[in-house]
Structures are given as structure tokens and as C-alpha cells.
Design a protein around this motif. Sequence first.
Motif: not given
Length: 265
Positions: A77-98
Motif C-alpha cells: 500500500g505505502v510502496g505502491g501508492s508512493t510509486l504511482m503518485a510519483r509517476l502520475l506527477g511525472e505525467k506517466k499515466a500509462s506507467e502508473a497504471n502498469g
Amino acid sequence: MTTIELYSSATNASIKFYLKKYMGYAVPTVIGAWVYILYAVIDGIFIGRYLGQDGLGALNLILPILYIPYAFSIMFGVGGSTLMARLLGEKKASEANGAFNQSITFIFILGVMLSIAMYFGANTYLNLFNVSETIKNYAVGYLQVAAPFVVFSILTYMLELWLRVEGAARYGLYCYVLGIAVNILLDYIFIVKLEWAMQGAALATSMGMMASSIAMLAFYYTETKYFKPRIWRTLLDEYFLIWFKSAKKNNPTSYLWQVAVFNSN
């Protein structure tokens, strides 16, 4: 209105806005930390009232096992949410979804593995303690009924953390309340009315967590802005096919390395 008054008014409005935002995330966070404790407390009340000290003794013995899924829930939960939030902040929505799909697919695999270990290892674990047959039977009964629902124990807290990335922390809080309400209702039905003892307590808790998890998963199929679940496709494309390719080139154990790589990127 003077410049100072305008500045003061704007500052107060800004403080109220950010305080409201802060509380919108802080309250679900605090309640989320209490969720597993609340399930244990609710079970303890019903078990102590209707099964007595043997039931409470059994519950205390198995709590360390029941908290293992919670540990994985925090980790992903913590690791995944941090990674996904960072990717979304970097405008990498596809990678965040992956990352979302890789993580949640691995959780289902892990849940099956933990379920098997809990069900078949319950007697072995309880044999480590010098307890009466009554306590042992209570504890084994609880673990074996809870075992098939382990994946929901992991998903409950993990998905609530991920919902914050979506800006849906309040929805996660409502799902928590739903799960606790289901647990209380079913504890009363299964323990008091149907007299299913520890098995009833395990089923009530498991179904409460399942209700919360399903409600949270439903959000990703109906309201999500960023994450589109494709669990079966991810399972086939990014786990099984990798295993077969690795087994063909090297050996089956290299699959473990591939899993580690996917969930660390």
C-alpha cells in the motif's frame, strides 16, 4: 478594503482550504490504522461474551498470524501508492497504471499462497504451544475459515492507501465503515444466533473485509480517473509468459527474479 485586509482574507481562505484538504486525508489515515485493531476488538467482545476465556485465549494465539496479511498490505500500500503518485506527477499515466496492475496482480498471487499456508499450517502452528484441546480447536477453526479470505485482508488497507492517490480518501473511509458494520452484524448472527463459535467470528471478520475490498475495487471499475484494472491480462502477459520464457532459456527459479524486478520498478 485595504491591501492588508485583502491579504488577510486571502490568507484565511487559503488556510481553511488546506486545512479541509489535510483533514480529508488525515481522518481516513488514522481510521485506517485502527481498522485491524477494530476487527480484533469487535471479535474479542463477541468471543469473550459468548465463548469465554478459551475463545479469547485462542484469538490471542492467532493474532500474530492474522497480522501477516496486514504487514503485506502496508508494504504494498505505502510502496505502491508512493510509486504511482510519483509517476502520475511525472505525467506517466500509462506507467502508473502498469504499476497498479502489476502490484494488484501480485497481491492476488500472494493471497493464494498465504491462504494455502494458513489453512494447512494451522495445526502445525498451534502444536508449538502447550494449550488445551479446546483452545487449539478454536484457533485452528478460526484460521482455516479465515484462510480463503486472506487476499481481502491484504486488499482492505492497501486499496484505501491507493484511493488517496485518486483523491478519493473519503470514499475509502466509507468502505471502512461498511466493512466494520458488516462485521458487527455478522458476528451477532453467526456467534449469537447460529452459535458457530470461532468459525462464525472468522467468517464475520473475513466477510467484513471482503465487503470493504469489493467496494473499493468497484471504484476502479466505475469512477477511477487514472487506473484501469486488467488483472487477468497482467497475470498472463507479465507473469506466466515471463515464467515460460525464463524456464525455456534458463530455469524456473529465474521467475522469482522477474517478479522482484516488476514490483520494484
